[in-house]
Motif scaffolding. Sequence first.
Motif, short mmCIF file in Angstrom:
data_model
loop_
_atom_site.label_atom_id
_atom_site.label_comp_id
_atom_site.label_asym_id
_atom_site.label_seq_id
_atom_site.Cartn_x
_atom_site.Cartn_y
_atom_site.Cartn_z
N ASP A 630 0.83 -1.21 0.00
CA ASP A 630 0.00 0.00 0.00
C ASP A 630 0.86 1.26 0.00
OD1 ASP A 630 -2.38 -1.38 -0.03
OD2 ASP A 630 -2.53 -1.49 2.15
N ARG A 633 2.14 2.29 -3.29
CA ARG A 633 1.19 2.94 -4.18
C ARG A 633 1.33 4.46 -4.12
NH1 ARG A 633 -3.44 -0.02 -5.74
NH2 ARG A 633 -3.45 -2.18 -5.01
N ASN A 655 -7.07 1.04 -1.03
CA ASN A 655 -5.66 0.68 -0.89
C ASN A 655 -4.76 1.92 -0.93
OD1 ASN A 655 -6.16 -2.16 -0.80
ND2 ASN A 655 -6.46 -2.14 -3.03
N GLY A 659 -2.34 3.34 2.05
CA GLY A 659 -0.96 3.77 1.81
C GLY A 659 -0.71 5.18 2.31
#
Length: 707
Positions: A630, A633, A655, A659
């Motif tokens: 995460d 990302r 997600n 992150g």
Amino acid sequence: MTYVSLDADGVQDIIDKLTDYKDQSETSWETVTSTNRVQDYPAKLSGRSNTAGQHASALETEINSLQARLDAAKAANEGGITTTAADGTICYWLPEGTEDTPENIKTHNQVDKVNQARADAQTMVDYSINGCTPEEWDELIGRVQANQGDAVYANTILNNIGPGRLLDLPGDTQDQLTFTHPQGISTSDRPNAGEDLADALGHVLATASMTWDDDKAEAYANRLVNYAEEKGKPLRIGALNQMLAASRPADIDSDGTPEDIGLNYNDQLLLTLANRLENFNPDPGRSQPQGRDAYDKQFPIGPTDNPLAGVVHAMTGNPDAATKWLVTNPDGTTEPVTTSQSVEHAKRIQQLIETGGLTDQSWTTDWAMLANQIDQLPSTGMADPARQYKSSARATATSGILNGLGSGTDPLNLSPEARQSVAAVMARYPQGVDASTDKGNTGGPLGSNVNADGTTTYYPKFTDRALTNLIGQVTLDQWASTTLGGAMTDYHTQQLQDAVNQYNTTGDAAALTKAVRSQSRTNAFFAGAAAHQLVAMAEKDDSASDDANSVTSFLAGLIPVAGPVLSLGVDLGEPFSTDNADQARNQAEEIENTAINANNRQLTLALLNSGLYTQDDLKATLENAGTSVDALRVIDQDGNNLTQNMTPEQLADPNTGAGLEEIGNNLYSPTNPKLDFTGTRDEGIDKGWHHQPRQQHRPQPHLGKGR
């Protein structure tokens, strides 16, 4: 325009004498012709008879002409088209260049309209005393409603019905149209007749008052209250309230749906009514019950327990008059309202609101709409210092009203219209809302900023209790939540951007720290207010309800979430709701967690895209975050910020949100400790969430070197 003045009594005297002369001459001529006939026509009168008839006809024409002018002058005066001069003369008028003929005079001075209004006024009184059939009533109220916006008709009605009788008409009319059985049960074919008449008379009063000067308006208002206070007339104040409750539609909060606000009145009329009714002092004596038989009742029309109910509603359509009433200025000073003065004004406004109680939704709705209306009063085009005074008075009145509405110890239950009005006002003053979330904020209900041009901008501030209660109500309405949440988002975004610019210029991070702290504090305060509302209402009812136990749109924009670059966009989210007190307490904790996470995400996104952190800073942050899937990302292995090119849909991905939380809990600069705001963020959350103890669920401390 041409005005023709005349002495009504003098002209009437001339008309009477001419009429007498005409009648006498006709009588004399009849005597002559009769005698001539009896005497076998000794005189030839045929030619003279025609001449006498012509003279009589000419005299009658002259009499009718004078009568037409007198009727027109009386109608113009009675209908408010013209006024009585100081010497007692009245006049009629004609447009410039219009021939002075009876027909033109009758048309332009609306004689037929006045005659109709005069007849309707008499019929109203007659029906209230002697009764009428439902069908007769329908015809009368239909005519009154059709003409209630006509100034000539309205003035004529009020000139033919005195203030005391006017206040009696709604109740008396309802009584005449209601049959009370010996068992005490009342039935009516027209159960709303009294309210319909009061509403129409409210329109009549408003329409007529707009043609009056201030002296006439003040005098009439005093007469109304004098008659409402009269001994043995306890129902008159209810009728006055019902009349002033007449409404017109207006979309005052720009949500696309019109609200019902007061009619447009002469300001002095309303100001006098408000001042008198604020100190309403009716004679406590009561007269003997009156009725058509032993079973008759008096039928109250309108609320009799709150003398201010009607005038406060009327003020919603007349915010200038309301401001003058609520922020008194007897000396006419143009000096801005001071802090100490604003405190006194706010105390008085709160006392006024308390007279009707915070549980009466109609009452609190009118006050909320009044705050919104006052706050939107323009001051542009006014020269200083008058503009400065008006701005300070407007903010003082608005602050006093909202603080008064939120002053109760029990949870509020405002109407949707009131919630939206509250949000609309607060959305215009994000700085005042932000400053008011600081626990125990001081300085009174009036805040101010000195602008670069030397002028001062004033804004309302709120007590902890008031802001808690009002924000709790805002969370119950999606439009209100998104409106206020969007305004706060824009404000915090700008504050953070200004702080970044200042840091880049000076290297001073104080403004950055303040921006992060205040944004976190405000978001936590909002979350705490929502939780407080949820628990308090659930504890009160401890059962499922369509509205009372549900914070239906807490995430509908009030707490902003991660959006595009440096834009803390509004998200519709999922509403929190609860069925009982135990579930509400659990939901309160979830609200806190959600607020903390949302605040973390939005701040992280804004800071990442602010340019404050170098690529090395972001690599170090990623290492501290543990380089999870995460987290990657948001920042890649090389320390590149991946959120810069994300779409709103990508940013809203759960997600990505996870992150952002991981990165946010570890965001720092190894070489510049000024740029570590995690502690500041948590400090703001703690200060904002002061309504109940926070749950302990802080993220783990940083594990990197030198931390």
